[in-house]
Design a protein around this motif. Structure first.
Motif, PDB file in Angstrom:
ATOM      1  N   ILE A   1     122.769  17.386  -1.466  1.00 10.42           N
ATOM      2  CA  ILE A   1     123.636  17.116  -2.611  1.00 10.42           C
ATOM      3  C   ILE A   1     123.913  18.434  -3.305  1.00 10.42           C
ATOM      4  CG2 ILE A   1     123.901  15.806  -4.735  1.00 10.42           C
ATOM      5  CD1 ILE A   1     121.794  13.899  -3.689  1.00 10.42           C
ATOM      6  N   ILE A   2     125.173  18.795  -3.379  1.00  9.90           N
ATOM      7  CA  ILE A   2     125.541  20.082  -3.985  1.00  9.90           C
ATOM      8  C   ILE A   2     125.369  20.005  -5.501  1.00  9.90           C
ATOM      9  CG2 ILE A   2     127.104  20.813  -2.185  1.00  9.90           C
ATOM     10  CD1 ILE A   2     129.395  19.620  -3.753  1.00  9.90           C
ATOM     11  N   THR A   3     125.141  21.160  -6.105  1.00  9.25           N
ATOM     12  CA  THR A   3     124.963  21.200  -7.549  1.00  9.25           C
ATOM     13  C   THR A   3     126.188  21.733  -8.274  1.00  9.25           C
ATOM     14  OG1 THR A   3     124.079  23.433  -7.503  1.00  9.25           O
ATOM     15  CG2 THR A   3     122.498  21.652  -7.279  1.00  9.25           C
ATOM     16  N   PHE A   4     127.179  22.199  -7.545  1.00 13.45           N
ATOM     17  CA  PHE A   4     128.362  22.856  -8.102  1.00 13.45           C
ATOM     18  C   PHE A   4     128.061  24.271  -8.577  1.00 13.45           C
ATOM     19  CE2 PHE A   4     130.954  19.572  -7.133  1.00 13.45           C
ATOM     20  CZ  PHE A   4     132.083  19.342  -7.914  1.00 13.45           C
ATOM     21  N   SER A   5     126.825  24.730  -8.388  1.00 13.56           N
ATOM     22  CA  SER A   5     126.543  26.144  -8.606  1.00 13.56           C
ATOM     23  C   SER A   5     126.293  26.710  -7.217  1.00 13.56           C
ATOM     24  CB  SER A   5     125.301  26.301  -9.486  1.00 13.56           C
ATOM     25  OG  SER A   5     124.676  27.534  -9.254  1.00 13.56           O
ATOM     26  N   SER A   6     127.239  27.478  -6.710  1.00 19.54           N
ATOM     27  CA  SER A   6     127.133  27.910  -5.317  1.00 19.54           C
ATOM     28  C   SER A   6     125.898  28.768  -5.087  1.00 19.54           C
ATOM     29  CB  SER A   6     128.391  28.666  -4.899  1.00 19.54           C
ATOM     30  OG  SER A   6     128.652  29.698  -5.826  1.00 19.54           O
ATOM     31  N   GLN A   7     125.489  29.521  -6.118  1.00 22.30           N
ATOM     32  CA  GLN A   7     124.303  30.363  -5.976  1.00 22.30           C
ATOM     33  C   GLN A   7     123.066  29.515  -5.770  1.00 22.30           C
ATOM     34  OE1 GLN A   7     124.328  33.687  -6.245  1.00 22.30           O
ATOM     35  NE2 GLN A   7     126.267  34.188  -7.237  1.00 22.30           N
ATOM     36  N   LEU A   8     122.956  28.469  -6.593  1.00 22.93           N
ATOM     37  CA  LEU A   8     121.780  27.614  -6.482  1.00 22.93           C
ATOM     38  C   LEU A   8     121.802  26.838  -5.170  1.00 22.93           C
ATOM     39  CD1 LEU A   8     119.224  26.642  -7.848  1.00 22.93           C
ATOM     40  CD2 LEU A   8     120.534  24.871  -8.988  1.00 22.93           C
ATOM     41  N   ASP A   9     122.983  26.377  -4.780  1.00 25.41           N
ATOM     42  CA  ASP A   9     123.092  25.655  -3.511  1.00 25.41           C
ATOM     43  C   ASP A   9     122.669  26.546  -2.350  1.00 25.41           C
ATOM     44  OD1 ASP A   9     126.130  23.850  -4.419  1.00 25.41           O
ATOM     45  OD2 ASP A   9     124.011  23.389  -4.725  1.00 25.41           O
ATOM     46  N   ALA A  10     123.093  27.816  -2.403  1.00 24.24           N
ATOM     47  CA  ALA A  10     122.739  28.743  -1.331  1.00 24.24           C
ATOM     48  C   ALA A  10     121.235  28.944  -1.292  1.00 24.24           C
ATOM     49  CB  ALA A  10     123.462  30.075  -1.540  1.00 24.24           C
TER      50      ALA A  10
ATOM     51  N   LEU B   1     118.994  26.935  -2.185  1.00 19.87           N
ATOM     52  CA  LEU B   1     118.320  25.713  -1.734  1.00 19.87           C
ATOM     53  C   LEU B   1     118.662  25.384  -0.297  1.00 19.87           C
ATOM     54  CD1 LEU B   1     118.878  23.471  -4.862  1.00 19.87           C
ATOM     55  CD2 LEU B   1     116.674  24.173  -3.982  1.00 19.87           C
ATOM     56  N   GLY B   2     119.519  26.168   0.342  1.00 18.77           N
ATOM     57  CA  GLY B   2     119.893  25.884   1.715  1.00 18.77           C
ATOM     58  C   GLY B   2     120.919  24.766   1.805  1.00 18.77           C
ATOM     59  N   GLY B   3     121.853  24.739   0.843  1.00 21.31           N
ATOM     60  CA  GLY B   3     122.903  23.729   0.910  1.00 21.31           C
ATOM     61  C   GLY B   3     122.947  22.845  -0.323  1.00 21.31           C
ATOM     62  N   GLY B   4     121.807  22.653  -0.962  1.00 18.99           N
ATOM     63  CA  GLY B   4     121.783  21.777  -2.120  1.00 18.99           C
ATOM     64  C   GLY B   4     120.462  21.030  -2.143  1.00 18.99           C
ATOM     65  N   LEU B   5     120.408  19.996  -2.955  1.00 19.39           N
ATOM     66  CA  LEU B   5     119.168  19.211  -3.029  1.00 19.39           C
ATOM     67  C   LEU B   5     119.085  18.275  -1.835  1.00 19.39           C
ATOM     68  CD1 LEU B   5     119.276  18.985  -6.748  1.00 19.39           C
ATOM     69  CD2 LEU B   5     117.108  19.046  -5.613  1.00 19.39           C
ATOM     70  N   PRO B   6     117.991  18.321  -1.090  1.00 21.97           N
ATOM     71  CA  PRO B   6     117.943  17.558   0.166  1.00 21.97           C
ATOM     72  C   PRO B   6     117.720  16.063  -0.057  1.00 21.97           C
ATOM     73  CG  PRO B   6     115.887  18.738  -0.179  1.00 21.97           C
ATOM     74  CD  PRO B   6     116.761  19.105  -1.323  1.00 21.97           C
ATOM     75  N   VAL B   7     118.474  15.288   0.701  1.00 21.77           N
ATOM     76  CA  VAL B   7     118.292  13.837   0.703  1.00 21.77           C
ATOM     77  C   VAL B   7     117.035  13.520   1.487  1.00 21.77           C
ATOM     78  CG1 VAL B   7     119.281  11.736   1.661  1.00 21.77           C
ATOM     79  CG2 VAL B   7     120.729  13.339   0.451  1.00 21.77           C
TER      80      VAL B   7
ATOM     81  N   ILE C   1     113.387  28.688  -7.930  1.00 24.30           N
ATOM     82  CA  ILE C   1     112.777  27.756  -6.991  1.00 24.30           C
ATOM     83  C   ILE C   1     111.387  28.278  -6.745  1.00 24.30           C
ATOM     84  CG2 ILE C   1     112.965  26.692  -4.732  1.00 24.30           C
ATOM     85  CD1 ILE C   1     115.900  27.703  -4.748  1.00 24.30           C
ATOM     86  N   PHE C   2     110.359  27.521  -7.145  1.00 20.85           N
ATOM     87  CA  PHE C   2     109.029  28.070  -6.915  1.00 20.85           C
ATOM     88  C   PHE C   2     108.168  27.233  -5.998  1.00 20.85           C
ATOM     89  CE2 PHE C   2     106.386  25.543  -9.791  1.00 20.85           C
ATOM     90  CZ  PHE C   2     107.302  25.035 -10.677  1.00 20.85           C
ATOM     91  N   LYS C   3     108.728  26.226  -5.409  1.00 33.08           N
ATOM     92  CA  LYS C   3     107.985  25.560  -4.336  1.00 33.08           C
ATOM     93  C   LYS C   3     109.029  24.935  -3.445  1.00 33.08           C
ATOM     94  CE  LYS C   3     104.942  21.710  -3.250  1.00 33.08           C
ATOM     95  NZ  LYS C   3     104.334  20.467  -3.729  1.00 33.08           N
ATOM     96  N   SER C   4     109.123  25.409  -2.238  1.00 34.60           N
ATOM     97  CA  SER C   4     110.098  24.834  -1.326  1.00 34.60           C
ATOM     98  C   SER C   4     109.669  25.186   0.078  1.00 34.60           C
ATOM     99  CB  SER C   4     111.483  25.397  -1.634  1.00 34.60           C
ATOM    100  OG  SER C   4     112.394  24.960  -0.665  1.00 34.60           O
ATOM    101  N   PRO C   5     109.311  24.204   0.888  1.00 38.59           N
ATOM    102  CA  PRO C   5     108.768  24.524   2.217  1.00 38.59           C
ATOM    103  C   PRO C   5     109.774  25.233   3.107  1.00 38.59           C
ATOM    104  CG  PRO C   5     108.499  22.195   1.698  1.00 38.59           C
ATOM    105  CD  PRO C   5     109.340  22.766   0.622  1.00 38.59           C
ATOM    106  N   GLY C   6     111.062  24.944   2.901  1.00 36.55           N
ATOM    107  CA  GLY C   6     112.033  25.511   3.828  1.00 36.55           C
ATOM    108  C   GLY C   6     112.700  26.787   3.354  1.00 36.55           C
TER     109      GLY C   6
END
Lengths: 381, 340
Positions: free
Chosen positions: A102-111, A113-119, A324-329
Motif C-alpha cells: 500500500i503506497i503512502t503517497f510519499s515516494s521517499q517513504l515508499d522507496a 519500505l520497498g514499495g509501501g506498507l506490505p499487505v 524505519i527501525f525494524k523491518s526484516p526486508g
C-alpha cells in the motif's frame, strides 16, 4: 553427480511445512520399513510429503510397493487438518512478489519500505502527539483503494478509532486530493474506467469505521473482526488508531501485558489469513533510567516484538522525519515528510538526511539531536 | 451488561456467570483460561466469546459515507462549536470539535479565560448560528470566577455577534445557563466530574465543559518524586474528561499553563512556539485531541476609543487543522480575530 544447481532448485528443495509434523516412528508401518526411512534421514512426515514413490524407493532402498504404502500412510495422516499446506520457499517467494504494497503517497517513504506498507504484515507507527500518525493512517485508508491499474491495491479498509480523531472533514480533504492526483495520471481507457469507481463518495463508502471507547470494546471488535473480513474479502487494510490510548490507564500491568500479547497474536493471524495489512499506532512515553529520561514507544518492551515493521515519526527542529527501525526486508532508513492540506507527502526540499545504516550498528556519539538518541534507545529495546 | 441479554445457550450463560464477575471479563480472559475457569468445552467457550463480544461492541462497522450524510446520529457529524468570531472560526475550520478534548495553553494574561468565557456564551446560540443550543459548566480551580467580565460580555453580545438578529440575542438568558463550579484540588474535581457534571450533561442543560485550569491542580499537589503518581492521576482525569466528551458529544475545553523550554528532550514534541511549551508534559499531550496556544505579542491595536495588546491564537496540532495561527485582540465585547 553434481550439475549446475540454481537457487531455484535450492528453494524447491526447501520445504516449509506449515502444519504439525509427526515423527516417522509414529506411522502405522512395519518396523523394518521405519528403520530404512530413519536410516535414510527421514525424521518426520513433513520430509516425506512431497516425494514421489520412485524417489523414495531410490533413497531408502525400499521397494516401490513399500514406498507407495509409506506415502499413502503419510498422506492419509496429514491430509485432515485445515490449512495443512506445505510450501516450498520458491512458492513463498513468488507469493510474496505477487502481494502488493500500500503506497503512502510519499515516494521517499515508499522507496525505503520497498514499495509501501506490505499487505499481510503488521506495521506499527509510533510518535509524539501531533507528528502525523493519524494523518498517515488516513492517507493509507485512502491509498489502499487506489485502483490496481494505477499501481494500487484496490481494496477496502476497516478503521478502528479509539481516540475520536477520525474527523470526516480531514478524510474528505485527503480523498479529494487522491482522486485529483490519480485523474491527472490517466493515460488509457482502463484507467479512465477505473476513475469512475474512484471518487470521493466511493472512497468514503469503502472505509468501514468503528469507534471503540475502551479496551473491552476494542477486544470485542477484534474478536468479531475475522467474521467481518470473511464477509468483506476485498478488505486489504486494518487500521487501529491508536492501540495505546485505551491501554494507558491500566492498574494491573501483568493483565495488560497478557491482553496485548493476545491482541498481537490475533492481529498477526488476521494479517496472514485474510491478506490484510495491519497498521497500528502507538504513543510515546518517557522511560526513566537513573537520572536520564528517554522517549520510548508506549505499551512496554514486549510489545515491540509483535509488529513486523516499526515506523517512528519524530520532529527534528521544524522538520518531520519518518524512520524505519525494524523491518526484516529493508535496511533502517530515515526520510523527511510533510503534512499538507492534501495529506501525507514528500518534503519538497531535495535535502534528505543521509542515514542509511545497518541495524546492528548503534550510534555511540553523544549527539544533541533527538532523532539519533531515539533510534539508539529503540534499537536497545 | 446483563448476562440475560447475551444471545447464548442458557446453560453456557449460567455456567459462565458462576465463574466470572461480568460479561466484560469474558473478553479479558484467554480461551484456554476460560475453559479452565468455567469447565466448558472449547466450542462452548467460542460461543461464549462470540456472544460476549457481540454484546460489548457498541456498533458494527459503518461506512464513512453514512457519516457524510449525517445519517449516523451517534457519530461525529462535523458539528463544531463556534468561537463567536468568523475569523477565528476560519482558523479552526468551524470551531471546536464536539467529541474530544481541546486544550488551550498560554501564559497568564494571554487571553485564555477570555476565550473560554466567550465560548460559554456562544454555546447557547442555536446550531444555525454556530452554537449547541445549551449551556456551559465552568470549573474554576484557582482564581474565583470572573463574574463581572462575564456580565460585561453578555451586555456586549450584540456588538460581537453581528451575524445574529438582536431579537434572538435579547431573548437568550445567558447568565442562567452558565454553571460555575469550584474545585480546589484533584479529589473535589473528580467528585464534581463524576457527579454534578454528568447530571447536567444528561439533562441536556449543558453542552460545553470548561476546566480552568488543569495545570494548577497538578503543580501544587505533587513533588517531583511523585512523578508516577502524578501521571496516574493525570491519566485518570483525562480519561474521565474523554469519557464525558464522547458519551454526551460535548466539547471539553481544558485551559493549561506553559513552561519554558530549556530541555532539548522537549524538542521531540514539536517546534516550540517562542520558547514556551504547554505544562504537564507528554502524558497529558497524548490525551489531547486539539492543542491550541494563545500568546501575547508585541504591539497594540486600536479601534475607536479602545485599545488592546495584540494576541495570537495558534494551532499546535489537530487531526483536521493545519499548523497555523491568527492574530487576535481582546476587546470589550470579547476576543476577535484581526486580519492585518
Amino acid at each position: 553427480m553434481l550439475g549446475y544447481v540454481s537457487w531455484r532448485d535450492v528453494l524447491k528443495k526447501l520445504t516449509l511445512a506449515v502444519t504439525m509434523q509427526r515423527p516417522v516412528s509414529s506411522l502405522p508401518l512395519s518396523p523394518g520399513m521405519k528403520l530404512k526411512l530413519v536410516g535414510a534421514g527421514f525424521q518426520s512426515t513433513a520430509d516425506l510429503i512431497l516425494l514421489k514413490p520412485l524417489q523414495l524407493s531410490k533413497e531408502t532402498g525400499l521397494s516401490q510397493q513399500e514406498a507407495l504404502e509409506v506415502l499413502q500412510a503419510v498422506r492419509k495422516d496429514g491430509g485432515g487438518g485445515e490449512g495443512s499446506t506445505s510450501l516450498t520457499a520458491l512458492e513463498l517467494l513468488q507469493k510474496e512478489e505477487e502481494t502488493r504494497s500500500i503506497i503512502t503517497f510519499s515516494s521517499q517513504l515508499d522507496a525505503a519500505l520497498g514499495g509501501g506498507l506490505p499487505v499481510g504484515k503488521t506495521t506499527e507507527i509510533c510518535g509524539a502527539p501531533g507528528v502525523g500518525k493519524t494523518q498517515l493512517c488516513l492517507q493509507l485508508a485512502v491509498d489502499v483503494q487506489v485502483p490496481q491499474c494505477f499501481g494500487g491495491v484496490g481494496g477496502q479498509v476497516i478503521y478502528i478509532d479509539t481516540e475520536g480523531s477520525f474527523l470526516l472533514q480531514r478524510v474528505i480533504d485527503v480523498a479529494t486530493a487522491a482522486v485529483r492526483h490519480c485523474s491527472l495520471l490517466v493515460e488509457d481507457d482502463e484507467q479512465r474506467a477505473a476513475m469512475m469507481t474512484f471518487t470521493m463518495e466511493t472512497i468514503l463508502s469503502n472505509i468501514f469505521l468503528v469507534r471503540c471507547h475502551d479496551y473491552v470494546e476494542l477486544l470485542a471488535e477484534l474478536h468479531l473482526l475475522p467474521d467481518f473480513l470473511s464477509d468483506h474479502p476485498r478488505t486489504r487494510l486494518l487500521v487501529i488508531d491508536s492501540v495505546a490510548f485505551p491501554f494507558r490507564r491500566f492498574d494491573d500491568l501483568s493483565q495488560r501485558t497478557r491482553l496485548l500479547q493476545g491482541l498481537a497474536q490475533q492481529l498477526v493471524a488476521m494479517a496472514t489469513r485474510h491478506q490484510v495489512a495491519v497498521v497500528i499506532t502507538n504513543q510515546m512515553t518517557t522511560r526513566l533510567q537513573g537520572n536520564q529520561s528517554q522517549l520510548v514507544p508506549a505499551l512496554g518492551e514486549g510489545w515491540g516484538h509483535a509488529p513486523t515493521i516499526r515506523l517512528l515519526l519524530q520532529w527534528a527542529g521544524s522538520r518531520r522525519l519518518a524512520s524505519i527501525f525494524k523491518s526484516p526486508g529493508n535496511v533502517d532508513a530515515t526520510v523527511q515528510y510533510r503534512i499538507t492540506s492534501d495529506g501525507f507527502r514528500d518534503a519538497d526540499q531535495s535535502e534528505q538526511p543521509q542515514r542509511k545504516r545497518p541495524r546492528t550498528q548503534t550510534d555511540q556519539s553523544a549527539s544533541s539531536q533527538p532523532d539519533r538518541r531515539l533510534l539508539r534507545c529503540l534499537s536497545d529495546v | 451488561m446483563n448476562w440475560n441479554q447475551l444471545e447464548l445457550n442458557p446453560r453456557i450463560a449460567a455456567t459462565a456467570r458462576r465463574a466470572l464477575k461480568s460479561v466484560r471479563e469474558v473478553l479479558c480472559v484467554s480461551g484456554p483460561d476460560l475453559q479452565r475457569l468455567t469447565g466448558l468445552s472449547r466450542s462452548d467457550v467460542q460461543q461464549l466469546l462470540a456472544a460476549a463480544a457481540a454484546a460489548c461492541r457498541r456498533h458494527p462497522p459503518v461506512p464513512a459515507l453514512l457519516l457524510h450524510g449525517g445519517q449516523c446520529r451517534r457519530f461525529e457529524s462535523g458539528l463544531r462549536l463556534s468561537v463567536g468570531c468568523p475569523i477565528l472560526d476560519r482558523l479552526l475550520r468551524g470551531g471546536l470539535p464536539v467529541g474530544g478534548v481541546t486544550e488551550l495553553a498560554g501564559e497568564s494574561g494571554a487571553g485564555k479565560t477570555q476565550l473560554a468565557l466567550q465560548l460559554c456564551l456562544s454555546v447557547q446560540y442555536p446550531q444555525q448560528h454556530g452554537g449547541l443550543d445549551s449551556g456551559a459548566v465552568y470549573i474554576c480551580t484557582e482564581d474565583s470566577f470572573p463574574i463581572r467580565r462575564l456580565q460585561q460580555l453578555i451586555r456586549e453580545q450584540s456588538s460581537l455577534r453581528l451575524d445574529v438578529p438582536p431579537s434572538l440575542i435579547n431573548r437568550l438568558q445567558f447568565s442562567d445557563h452558565v454553571y460555575i463550579e469550584h474545585a480546589a484540588d484533584l479529589d473535589s474535581l473528580q467528585v464534581c466530574l463524576s457527579q454534578r457534571v454528568p447530571l447536567l450533561l444528561a439533562r441536556g442543560l449543558v453542552r460545553l465543559l470548561v476546566v480552568d485550569s488543569v495545570a494548577a491542580l497538578f503543580r501544587s499537589e505533587f513533588l517531583t518524586d511523585d512523578w508516577l503518581e502524578r501521571n496516574k492521576q493525570l491519566l485518570t482525569l483525562s480519561s474521565t474528561l474523554h469519557h464525558l466528551s464522547q458519551e454526551f458529544t460535548t466539547p471539553v475545553l481544558c485551559i493549561n499553563q506553559v513552561t519554558d523550554v530549556f530541555n532539548s528532550l522537549d524538542d521531540s514534541l514539536g517546534p516550540p512556539s517562542s520558547g514556551l511549551s504547554p505544562a504537564l508534559g507528554l502524558a497529558w499531550a497524548n490525551q489531547v485531541m486539539v492543542r491550541l496556544m494563545m500568546q501575547r505579542l508585541q504591539g497594540t491595536i486600536t479601534r475607536g476609543n479602545q485599545s488592546s495588546s495584540l494576541r495570537r491564537l495558534e494551532v499546535v496540532f489537530a487531526p483536521h487543522l493545519a499548523r497555523d495561527g491568527q492574530d487576535a485582540a481582546v476587546w470589550r465585547e470579547g476576543v476577535r480575530g484581526v486580519d492585518r
